[in-house]
Design a protein around this motif. Structure first.
Motif, PDB file in Angstrom:
ATOM      1  N   LYS A  69       0.849  -1.163  -0.152  1.00 45.34           N
ATOM      2  CA  LYS A  69       0.005   0.019   0.110  1.00 45.34           C
ATOM      3  C   LYS A  69       0.799   1.225  -0.041  1.00 45.34           C
ATOM      4  CE  LYS A  69      -4.184   1.850   2.092  1.00 45.34           C
ATOM      5  NZ  LYS A  69      -4.374   2.699   1.162  1.00 45.34           N
ATOM      6  N   TYR A  70       1.972   1.262   0.691  1.00 44.54           N
ATOM      7  CA  TYR A  70       2.843   2.378   0.935  1.00 44.54           C
ATOM      8  C   TYR A  70       3.498   2.476  -0.765  1.00 44.54           C
ATOM      9  CZ  TYR A  70       7.366   4.540   1.260  1.00 44.54           C
ATOM     10  OH  TYR A  70       8.452   5.362   0.944  1.00 44.54           O
ATOM     11  N   LEU A  71       3.864   1.496  -1.103  1.00 46.99           N
ATOM     12  CA  LEU A  71       4.640   1.666  -2.730  1.00 46.99           C
ATOM     13  C   LEU A  71       3.322   2.236  -3.741  1.00 46.99           C
ATOM     14  CD1 LEU A  71       6.497  -1.737  -3.164  1.00 46.99           C
ATOM     15  CD2 LEU A  71       7.382   0.814  -2.531  1.00 46.99           C
ATOM     16  N   GLN A  72       2.109   1.811  -3.443  1.00 44.68           N
ATOM     17  CA  GLN A  72       1.128   2.302  -4.292  1.00 44.68           C
ATOM     18  C   GLN A  72       0.922   3.893  -4.101  1.00 44.68           C
ATOM     19  OE1 GLN A  72      -2.406   0.015  -3.721  1.00 44.68           O
ATOM     20  NE2 GLN A  72      -1.463  -1.878  -4.754  1.00 44.68           N
ATOM     21  N   ASP A  73       1.059   4.105  -2.860  1.00 45.16           N
ATOM     22  CA  ASP A  73       0.586   5.370  -2.516  1.00 45.16           C
ATOM     23  C   ASP A  73       1.711   6.499  -2.345  1.00 45.16           C
ATOM     24  OD1 ASP A  73      -1.968   4.392  -2.250  1.00 45.16           O
ATOM     25  OD2 ASP A  73      -1.992   4.478   0.020  1.00 45.16           O
ATOM     26  N   LYS A  74       2.990   5.974  -2.664  1.00 44.19           N
ATOM     27  CA  LYS A  74       4.339   6.735  -2.265  1.00 44.19           C
ATOM     28  C   LYS A  74       4.233   7.937  -2.938  1.00 44.19           C
ATOM     29  CE  LYS A  74       9.190   6.324  -2.402  1.00 44.19           C
ATOM     30  NZ  LYS A  74      10.333   5.312  -2.616  1.00 44.19           N
ATOM     31  N   VAL A  75       3.767   7.959  -4.377  1.00 43.30           N
ATOM     32  CA  VAL A  75       3.805   9.281  -5.113  1.00 43.30           C
ATOM     33  C   VAL A  75       2.716  10.348  -4.783  1.00 43.30           C
ATOM     34  CG1 VAL A  75       4.572   8.160  -7.305  1.00 43.30           C
ATOM     35  CG2 VAL A  75       2.147   8.324  -6.956  1.00 43.30           C
ATOM     36  N   PHE A  76       1.921   9.816  -4.112  1.00 40.41           N
ATOM     37  CA  PHE A  76       0.823  10.945  -3.477  1.00 40.41           C
ATOM     38  C   PHE A  76       1.379  11.453  -2.115  1.00 40.41           C
ATOM     39  CE2 PHE A  76      -1.398   8.020  -6.375  1.00 40.41           C
ATOM     40  CZ  PHE A  76      -1.650   8.758  -7.321  1.00 40.41           C
ATOM     41  N   LEU A  77       2.204  10.823  -1.445  1.00 36.26           N
ATOM     42  CA  LEU A  77       2.542  11.218   0.019  1.00 36.26           C
ATOM     43  C   LEU A  77       3.416  12.323   0.102  1.00 36.26           C
ATOM     44  CD1 LEU A  77       2.692   7.557   1.372  1.00 36.26           C
ATOM     45  CD2 LEU A  77       0.828   9.209   1.631  1.00 36.26           C
ATOM     46  N   THR A  78       3.401  13.109   0.998  1.00 35.64           N
ATOM     47  CA  THR A  78       4.366  14.257   1.533  1.00 35.64           C
ATOM     48  C   THR A  78       5.526  13.338   1.940  1.00 35.64           C
ATOM     49  OG1 THR A  78       3.514  14.357   3.645  1.00 35.64           O
ATOM     50  CG2 THR A  78       2.526  15.793   1.801  1.00 35.64           C
ATOM     51  N   ALA A  79       6.740  13.953   2.031  1.00 32.05           N
ATOM     52  CA  ALA A  79       7.888  13.460   2.704  1.00 32.05           C
ATOM     53  C   ALA A  79       7.531  12.959   4.224  1.00 32.05           C
ATOM     54  CB  ALA A  79       9.008  14.566   2.744  1.00 32.05           C
ATOM     55  N   GLU A  80       6.873  13.810   4.991  1.00 31.46           N
ATOM     56  CA  GLU A  80       6.419  13.176   6.125  1.00 31.46           C
ATOM     57  C   GLU A  80       5.613  12.044   6.328  1.00 31.46           C
ATOM     58  OE1 GLU A  80       4.797  16.796   8.203  1.00 31.46           O
ATOM     59  OE2 GLU A  80       6.744  17.802   8.291  1.00 31.46           O
ATOM     60  N   GLN A  81       4.416  12.089   5.520  1.00 34.18           N
ATOM     61  CA  GLN A  81       3.714  10.886   5.449  1.00 34.18           C
ATOM     62  C   GLN A  81       4.351   9.489   5.095  1.00 34.18           C
ATOM     63  OE1 GLN A  81       0.822  12.800   2.774  1.00 34.18           O
ATOM     64  NE2 GLN A  81      -0.513  13.026   4.223  1.00 34.18           N
ATOM     65  N   ALA A  82       5.219   9.748   3.823  1.00 36.80           N
ATOM     66  CA  ALA A  82       6.025   8.644   3.422  1.00 36.80           C
ATOM     67  C   ALA A  82       6.874   8.086   4.584  1.00 36.80           C
ATOM     68  CB  ALA A  82       6.962   9.183   2.376  1.00 36.80           C
ATOM     69  N   LYS A  83       7.600   9.035   5.176  1.00 48.12           N
ATOM     70  CA  LYS A  83       8.475   8.746   6.449  1.00 48.12           C
ATOM     71  C   LYS A  83       7.651   8.021   7.575  1.00 48.12           C
ATOM     72  CE  LYS A  83      11.953  10.020   9.517  1.00 48.12           C
ATOM     73  NZ  LYS A  83      13.544  11.095   9.487  1.00 48.12           N
ATOM     74  N   ALA A  84       6.409   8.321   7.688  1.00 48.18           N
ATOM     75  CA  ALA A  84       5.543   7.860   8.651  1.00 48.18           C
ATOM     76  C   ALA A  84       4.892   6.345   8.283  1.00 48.18           C
ATOM     77  CB  ALA A  84       4.471   8.427   9.083  1.00 48.18           C
ATOM     78  N   ARG A  85       4.675   6.267   7.036  1.00 46.28           N
ATOM     79  CA  ARG A  85       4.124   5.040   6.606  1.00 46.28           C
ATOM     80  C   ARG A  85       5.638   3.942   6.579  1.00 46.28           C
ATOM     81  NH1 ARG A  85      -0.161   6.021   2.964  1.00 46.28           N
ATOM     82  NH2 ARG A  85      -0.320   3.729   2.554  1.00 46.28           N
ATOM     83  N   GLU A  86       6.690   4.311   6.288  1.00 45.64           N
ATOM     84  CA  GLU A  86       7.978   3.694   6.075  1.00 45.64           C
ATOM     85  C   GLU A  86       8.251   3.223   7.498  1.00 45.64           C
ATOM     86  OE1 GLU A  86      11.294   5.761   4.697  1.00 45.64           O
ATOM     87  OE2 GLU A  86      10.350   5.754   2.688  1.00 45.64           O
ATOM     88  N   GLN A  87       8.004   4.087   8.679  1.00 43.58           N
ATOM     89  CA  GLN A  87       8.123   3.566  10.087  1.00 43.58           C
ATOM     90  C   GLN A  87       7.059   2.573  10.502  1.00 43.58           C
ATOM     91  OE1 GLN A  87      10.757   4.431  11.800  1.00 43.58           O
ATOM     92  NE2 GLN A  87      10.048   2.859  12.996  1.00 43.58           N
ATOM     93  N   GLU A  88       6.093   2.539   9.915  1.00 42.57           N
ATOM     94  CA  GLU A  88       4.719   1.641  10.429  1.00 42.57           C
ATOM     95  C   GLU A  88       5.049   0.549   9.791  1.00 42.57           C
ATOM     96  OE1 GLU A  88      -0.161   1.550   9.622  1.00 42.57           O
ATOM     97  OE2 GLU A  88       1.126   3.274   8.636  1.00 42.57           O
ATOM     98  N   VAL A  89       5.716   0.378   8.558  1.00 44.27           N
ATOM     99  CA  VAL A  89       5.885  -0.833   8.068  1.00 44.27           C
ATOM    100  C   VAL A  89       7.213  -1.533   8.776  1.00 44.27           C
ATOM    101  CG1 VAL A  89       6.978  -1.969   5.881  1.00 44.27           C
ATOM    102  CG2 VAL A  89       5.272  -0.486   5.568  1.00 44.27           C
ATOM    103  N   VAL A  90       8.207  -0.601   9.240  1.00 46.61           N
ATOM    104  CA  VAL A  90       9.271  -1.264   9.809  1.00 46.61           C
ATOM    105  C   VAL A  90       8.873  -1.904  11.317  1.00 46.61           C
ATOM    106  CG1 VAL A  90      11.434  -0.342  11.110  1.00 46.61           C
ATOM    107  CG2 VAL A  90      11.019   0.282   8.854  1.00 46.61           C
ATOM    108  N   ASP A  91       8.105  -1.075  11.775  1.00 39.82           N
ATOM    109  CA  ASP A  91       7.384  -1.443  13.142  1.00 39.82           C
ATOM    110  C   ASP A  91       6.899  -2.802  12.961  1.00 39.82           C
ATOM    111  OD1 ASP A  91       8.517   0.880  14.296  1.00 39.82           O
ATOM    112  OD2 ASP A  91       6.554   1.906  14.464  1.00 39.82           O
ATOM    113  N   LYS A  92       5.942  -3.145  11.956  1.00 37.08           N
ATOM    114  CA  LYS A  92       5.360  -4.243  11.836  1.00 37.08           C
ATOM    115  C   LYS A  92       6.178  -5.421  11.731  1.00 37.08           C
ATOM    116  CE  LYS A  92       1.228  -4.606  11.991  1.00 37.08           C
ATOM    117  NZ  LYS A  92       0.342  -4.818  12.940  1.00 37.08           N
TER     118      LYS A  92
END
Length: 171
Positions: A69-92
């Motif tokens: 989902k992060y990869l699909q939405d990556k182009v639409f995300l701001t840098a902060e949102q992308a970083k938050a989503r990456e952290q969410e994946v890493v945490d999981k």
């Protein structure tokens, strides 16, 4: 002359001592397969292992879905949102790794359960082997199942059935 005689006496004594030693074999796999409580414990451990594995797979799948989902939405995300989503994946993924270690690690839940279920049976088998060894005068008993060094051994020195009988299981 005394030296030769002494050497000869020592050699004869060593030969007689070595000839007097008695050895036997046991097949621990065979013994354990013929103990119902051991088989039941193994089945419990297999079921528990599968349950733990499924639980870890669920968390891994969630991490994978989050990443896709992060990869699909990556182009639409701001840098902060992308970083938050990456952290969410890493945490999981970290949660999945921690679960794997908790369940399957050296002091994990599965190892503790294995100790509580199998140790008493293994202790009983060891004590039965020890009793047979003492009764029959064996100096050493080797496990045929775990030794790849044994190419051939006479079935007459296999005391596995005696051990089972000592435990109360007749074959």
């Amino acid at each position: 002359m005394k030296k030769i005689l002494l050497t000869l006496v020592v050699a004869i004594a060593a030969t007689i001592g070595a000839a007097a030693q008695k050895f036997a074999l046991v097949d621990m796999e065979y013994i354990m397969k013929n103990i119902p409580s051991y088989e039941m414990a193994n089945e419990q451990l297999n079921q528990l292992s599968q349950r733990y594995q499924r639980e870890i797979e669920v968390v891994n799948n969630e991490a994978s879905e989050l990443y896709q989902k992060y990869l699909q939405d990556k182009v639409f995300l701001t840098a902060e949102q992308a970083k938050a989503r990456e952290q969410e994946v890493v945490d999981k993924e970290k949660t999945a790794t921690e679960l794997r270690y908790k369940y399957f690690g050296p002091d994990g839940e599965l190892d503790k359960k294995r100790q509580s279920l199998l140790k008493p049976v293994q202790d009983d088998v060891y004590n039965a082997i020890k009793k047979v060894a003492e009764e029959r005068g064996y100096q050493m008993i080797m496990d045929r199942a775990s030794s790849s060094d044994i190419v051939f051994a006479s079935p007459r020195i296999d005391i596995s059935n005696e051990v089972l009988a000592k435990l109360g299981y007749s074959n």
